[in-house]
Design an enzyme around this catalytic site. Structure first.
Site, PDB file in Angstrom:
ATOM      1  N   LYS A  11      69.497 -15.902 -34.442  1.00  0.00           N
ATOM      2  CA  LYS A  11      70.074 -14.645 -33.975  1.00  0.00           C
ATOM      3  C   LYS A  11      71.497 -14.877 -33.424  1.00  0.00           C
ATOM      4  O   LYS A  11      71.908 -16.029 -33.235  1.00  0.00           O
ATOM      5  CB  LYS A  11      69.149 -14.039 -32.913  1.00  0.00           C
ATOM      6  CG  LYS A  11      67.765 -13.642 -33.484  1.00  0.00           C
ATOM      7  CD  LYS A  11      66.829 -13.126 -32.397  1.00  0.00           C
ATOM      8  CE  LYS A  11      65.498 -12.687 -32.974  1.00  0.00           C
ATOM      9  NZ  LYS A  11      64.557 -12.235 -31.901  1.00  0.00           N
ATOM     10  N   TYR A  51      63.154  -4.375 -38.471  1.00  0.00           N
ATOM     11  CA  TYR A  51      62.338  -4.139 -37.268  1.00  0.00           C
ATOM     12  C   TYR A  51      61.694  -2.746 -37.300  1.00  0.00           C
ATOM     13  O   TYR A  51      61.519  -2.130 -36.245  1.00  0.00           O
ATOM     14  CB  TYR A  51      63.201  -4.293 -36.015  1.00  0.00           C
ATOM     15  CG  TYR A  51      63.466  -5.733 -35.608  1.00  0.00           C
ATOM     16  CD1 TYR A  51      62.418  -6.661 -35.486  1.00  0.00           C
ATOM     17  CD2 TYR A  51      64.747  -6.178 -35.305  1.00  0.00           C
ATOM     18  CE1 TYR A  51      62.649  -7.980 -35.098  1.00  0.00           C
ATOM     19  CE2 TYR A  51      64.988  -7.496 -34.915  1.00  0.00           C
ATOM     20  CZ  TYR A  51      63.930  -8.386 -34.814  1.00  0.00           C
ATOM     21  OH  TYR A  51      64.169  -9.685 -34.406  1.00  0.00           O
ATOM     22  N   PHE A  59      62.562  -1.060 -25.844  1.00  0.00           N
ATOM     23  CA  PHE A  59      63.586  -2.101 -25.935  1.00  0.00           C
ATOM     24  C   PHE A  59      64.330  -2.080 -27.267  1.00  0.00           C
ATOM     25  O   PHE A  59      65.267  -2.870 -27.463  1.00  0.00           O
ATOM     26  CB  PHE A  59      62.975  -3.495 -25.696  1.00  0.00           C
ATOM     27  CG  PHE A  59      61.887  -3.886 -26.655  1.00  0.00           C
ATOM     28  CD1 PHE A  59      62.183  -4.397 -27.917  1.00  0.00           C
ATOM     29  CD2 PHE A  59      60.545  -3.756 -26.295  1.00  0.00           C
ATOM     30  CE1 PHE A  59      61.190  -4.769 -28.799  1.00  0.00           C
ATOM     31  CE2 PHE A  59      59.537  -4.128 -27.179  1.00  0.00           C
ATOM     32  CZ  PHE A  59      59.858  -4.640 -28.441  1.00  0.00           C
ATOM     33  N   ARG A  87      56.267 -20.229 -37.000  1.00  0.00           N
ATOM     34  CA  ARG A  87      56.144 -19.516 -35.713  1.00  0.00           C
ATOM     35  C   ARG A  87      55.820 -20.495 -34.571  1.00  0.00           C
ATOM     36  O   ARG A  87      56.266 -20.301 -33.440  1.00  0.00           O
ATOM     37  CB  ARG A  87      55.027 -18.451 -35.787  1.00  0.00           C
ATOM     38  CG  ARG A  87      55.268 -17.354 -36.806  1.00  0.00           C
ATOM     39  CD  ARG A  87      56.023 -16.199 -36.245  1.00  0.00           C
ATOM     40  NE  ARG A  87      55.324 -15.497 -35.188  1.00  0.00           N
ATOM     41  CZ  ARG A  87      55.793 -14.383 -34.623  1.00  0.00           C
ATOM     42  NH1 ARG A  87      56.941 -13.863 -35.030  1.00  0.00           N
ATOM     43  NH2 ARG A  87      55.127 -13.790 -33.658  1.00  0.00           N
ATOM     44  N   THR A  93      57.221 -15.440 -28.201  1.00  0.00           N
ATOM     45  CA  THR A  93      58.298 -14.442 -28.205  1.00  0.00           C
ATOM     46  C   THR A  93      59.088 -14.468 -26.893  1.00  0.00           C
ATOM     47  O   THR A  93      60.314 -14.427 -26.898  1.00  0.00           O
ATOM     48  CB  THR A  93      57.701 -13.036 -28.426  1.00  0.00           C
ATOM     49  OG1 THR A  93      56.968 -13.050 -29.657  1.00  0.00           O
ATOM     50  CG2 THR A  93      58.776 -11.966 -28.489  1.00  0.00           C
ATOM     51  N   ARG A 104      62.249 -21.856 -28.733  1.00  0.00           N
ATOM     52  CA  ARG A 104      62.463 -20.914 -27.617  1.00  0.00           C
ATOM     53  C   ARG A 104      62.157 -21.563 -26.277  1.00  0.00           C
ATOM     54  O   ARG A 104      62.815 -21.272 -25.265  1.00  0.00           O
ATOM     55  CB  ARG A 104      61.616 -19.661 -27.826  1.00  0.00           C
ATOM     56  CG  ARG A 104      62.143 -18.750 -28.947  1.00  0.00           C
ATOM     57  CD  ARG A 104      61.084 -17.786 -29.401  1.00  0.00           C
ATOM     58  NE  ARG A 104      61.579 -16.767 -30.330  1.00  0.00           N
ATOM     59  CZ  ARG A 104      60.769 -15.976 -31.031  1.00  0.00           C
ATOM     60  NH1 ARG A 104      59.448 -16.083 -30.922  1.00  0.00           N
ATOM     61  NH2 ARG A 104      61.276 -15.071 -31.843  1.00  0.00           N
ATOM     62  N   ASN A 114      66.249 -14.500 -27.390  1.00  0.00           N
ATOM     63  CA  ASN A 114      65.303 -15.580 -27.728  1.00  0.00           C
ATOM     64  C   ASN A 114      65.669 -16.374 -28.985  1.00  0.00           C
ATOM     65  O   ASN A 114      64.830 -17.030 -29.584  1.00  0.00           O
ATOM     66  CB  ASN A 114      63.860 -15.053 -27.768  1.00  0.00           C
ATOM     67  CG  ASN A 114      63.607 -14.021 -28.847  1.00  0.00           C
ATOM     68  OD1 ASN A 114      64.507 -13.688 -29.614  1.00  0.00           O
ATOM     69  ND2 ASN A 114      62.377 -13.533 -28.929  1.00  0.00           N
ATOM     70  N   HIS A 117      64.248 -15.830 -35.089  1.00  0.00           N
ATOM     71  CA  HIS A 117      63.220 -14.955 -35.653  1.00  0.00           C
ATOM     72  C   HIS A 117      62.433 -15.737 -36.684  1.00  0.00           C
ATOM     73  O   HIS A 117      62.993 -16.554 -37.411  1.00  0.00           O
ATOM     74  CB  HIS A 117      63.850 -13.732 -36.339  1.00  0.00           C
ATOM     75  CG  HIS A 117      62.874 -13.000 -37.220  1.00  0.00           C
ATOM     76  ND1 HIS A 117      62.013 -12.036 -36.730  1.00  0.00           N
ATOM     77  CD2 HIS A 117      62.577 -13.144 -38.542  1.00  0.00           C
ATOM     78  CE1 HIS A 117      61.246 -11.612 -37.727  1.00  0.00           C
ATOM     79  NE2 HIS A 117      61.572 -12.264 -38.836  1.00  0.00           N
ATOM     80  N   GLU A 128      60.614  -9.558 -45.863  1.00  0.00           N
ATOM     81  CA  GLU A 128      61.853  -9.926 -45.168  1.00  0.00           C
ATOM     82  C   GLU A 128      62.780 -10.728 -46.080  1.00  0.00           C
ATOM     83  O   GLU A 128      64.000 -10.513 -46.084  1.00  0.00           O
ATOM     84  CB  GLU A 128      61.517 -10.709 -43.888  1.00  0.00           C
ATOM     85  CG  GLU A 128      60.839  -9.817 -42.851  1.00  0.00           C
ATOM     86  CD  GLU A 128      60.297 -10.580 -41.649  1.00  0.00           C
ATOM     87  OE1 GLU A 128      60.438 -11.821 -41.589  1.00  0.00           O
ATOM     88  OE2 GLU A 128      59.722  -9.924 -40.753  1.00  0.00           O
TER      89      GLU A 128
END
Ligand code: DAT
Ligand code: MG
Length: 151
Positions: A11, A51, A59, A87, A93, A104, A114, A117, A128
């Site tokens: 990100k 998203y 948020f 993941r 998260t 993270r 964070n 993704h 995606e």
């Protein structure tokens, strides 16, 4: 071997903080294969689609601004169990709940910063990857070390 592809993105905070190589190393060192990569300024439309399940969350406006705030390093990584294990490499998260040793857990504090993704299912990974990459941007090759990673 059932090989999967997963969409992993660094990100804008991860790019700005110079974490691209550190995050990529986690996937390379594990043994996963890089099959797609680009540095891109995502459009609002792309992010709203990416998203789509979160648009009603309180948020969401902040998430959208954050993802629009700078370039994103979009990647596709391939290998055995790449979606679920990807993941695990990212961590929880909320970075405060993410274990040390995860990306993270090691590099982030706030959930809204964070740094990365990762697709949460094989089905979403396919969606995606199709959203962020053209089919011709995904490459196919056999790494020389393949037989030293898989039995
Ligand atoms: P993940 O990115 O681990 O798949 P998610 O899909 O539930 O998590 O949410 C997408 C992103 O939205 C997440 O990486 C950071 C942000 N986010 C999620 N929950 C949040 C919250 N409670 N407050 C602020 N941002 C949140
Ligand atoms: Mg998610």
């Amino acid at each position: 071997m059932s090989s999967e592809q997963t969409f992993i993105a660094i990100k804008p905070d991860g790019v700005q903080r110079g974490l691209v190589s550190s995050i990529m190393s986690r996937f390379e060192n594990k043994g996963y294969k890089l099959v797609g990569i680009k540095l891109t300024n995502a459009s609002e439309g792309l992010l709203r689609e990416h998203y789509a399940d979160l648009t009603a969350k309180p948020f969401f406006p902040g998430l959208l601004n954050y993802m629009l705030s700078g370039p994103i390093c979009a990647m596709v990584w391939e290998g055995k169990d790449a979606v679920k294990t990807g993941r695990v490499l990212l961590g929880a998260t909320n970075p405060l709940a993410a274990l040390p040793g995860t990306i993270r857990g090691d590099y982030a504090i706030d959930v809204g910063r964070n740094v990365c993704h990762g697709s949460d299912s094989v089905e979403n990974a396919k969606k995606e990857i199709a959203l962020w990459f053209k089919p011709t941007e995904i490459v196919s090759y056999t790494p020389a070390v393949f037989k030293w990673i898989y039995e």
